[in-house]
Design an enzyme around this catalytic site. Sequence first.
Site, mmCIF file in Angstrom:
data_model
loop_
_atom_site.group_PDB
_atom_site.id
_atom_site.type_symbol
_atom_site.label_atom_id
_atom_site.label_comp_id
_atom_site.label_asym_id
_atom_site.label_seq_id
_atom_site.Cartn_x
_atom_site.Cartn_y
_atom_site.Cartn_z
ATOM 1 N N LEU A 39 42.851 45.289 50.528
ATOM 2 C CA LEU A 39 42.602 46.374 49.587
ATOM 3 C C LEU A 39 43.798 46.434 48.652
ATOM 4 O O LEU A 39 44.934 46.200 49.073
ATOM 5 C CB LEU A 39 42.449 47.716 50.315
ATOM 6 N N ASP A 40 43.564 46.766 47.388
ATOM 7 C CA ASP A 40 44.670 46.917 46.460
ATOM 8 C C ASP A 40 45.631 47.992 46.951
ATOM 9 O O ASP A 40 45.249 48.896 47.701
ATOM 10 C CB ASP A 40 44.152 47.308 45.072
ATOM 11 N N LYS A 41 46.855 47.909 46.484
ATOM 12 C CA LYS A 41 47.891 48.855 46.915
ATOM 13 C C LYS A 41 47.428 50.305 46.807
ATOM 14 O O LYS A 41 47.612 51.099 47.737
ATOM 15 C CB LYS A 41 49.150 48.648 46.068
ATOM 16 N N THR A 101 44.353 51.497 46.516
ATOM 17 C CA THR A 101 43.026 51.775 47.064
ATOM 18 C C THR A 101 43.181 52.189 48.521
ATOM 19 O O THR A 101 43.882 51.534 49.284
ATOM 20 C CB THR A 101 42.125 50.536 46.972
ATOM 21 N N ARG A 106 37.060 47.268 40.013
ATOM 22 C CA ARG A 106 37.800 47.742 38.841
ATOM 23 C C ARG A 106 37.417 46.954 37.594
ATOM 24 O O ARG A 106 37.195 47.529 36.523
ATOM 25 C CB ARG A 106 39.302 47.635 39.111
#
Length: 321
Positions: A156-158, A160, A256
């Site tokens: 997961l992105d930082k 998120t 995104r």
Amino acid sequence: MFPVEPLADALEAGEPLPADVETRECRVGAELHGQRLDKVLVTMAPEFSRSHLQQLLERGHVWLDGQQADTASRRVRLNQALRLELVPTEESQAYRPQAMNLVVLFEDEYLLVLDKPAGLVVHPAPGNWSGTLLNGLLARDPAAAALPRAGIVHRLDKDTSGVMMVGKSLPAVTALVRDISSREVQRRYLALAHGQAPQASFSVEAPIGRDPQVRVRMAVVAGGRPSRTDVRVVAQGESICALSCRLHTGRTHQIRVHLASRGLPLLADSVYGGRPALGMARQALHATELGLAHPISRAPLRFDCPPPPDFAQAWAQVAGA
């Protein structure tokens, strides 16, 4: 051999150094008189790059005659006492255990399911070589050191938040990677986006690759990797919509990028055109549901992860409780 003479006497002591910091000390010889300080450091530590030694200079790890020196172009003089503290590179911290509190949703000997908080980087990368989920996993279970990426099979992105899974054995990691690749893992996200959704439900099927203009971003590009996101509108406000997104693929920044390509950038996602709103200071994306077959028993598993307070409060302003 260094073209400098080892110091017999100790230099002025500073703060105690960590055990993994090596200190090298010398006295400037005639052959280096008048040379730049950064060039002299290369002769003391030839196994390190000049740029890394310059960083040590800037960070206060070089001493001349007991005084900190931080100017690479400074000229050294004969018989000056020089000390260099070889602090480990940031990259060397990447695979070190670091204790952290992790919220566990499920765990057995093969599988770990976590609720990742926003702000936690999953895997070390430039700018984030320590304090990552990988560091926490290594501290939690030393056996993770024997697994690829400590068992991390997706990211997961930082910024998120939400549910993610980690394998705890090599057979489990292999099975999870296989299931993700064959699209047998179900992942659903909640998102808050600027704009008006085009219809109650729609799919974005568009290839994603590195943005040719801005290398830190991804974009819909010809020749990118095939990607598909199914989107359902949960609620539509005047200028903000609440969306449920289901991934068919797992490309970097997929939701995104796909939403931004349809004129629906996430709140507070400045990389893709979003602006802070409804109290959200980080991208408004939360991984809320994960469905999979257990990597060993193949029993069906499903996990629901409610959003954290910042996202829940913003979501309620658009979609209600």
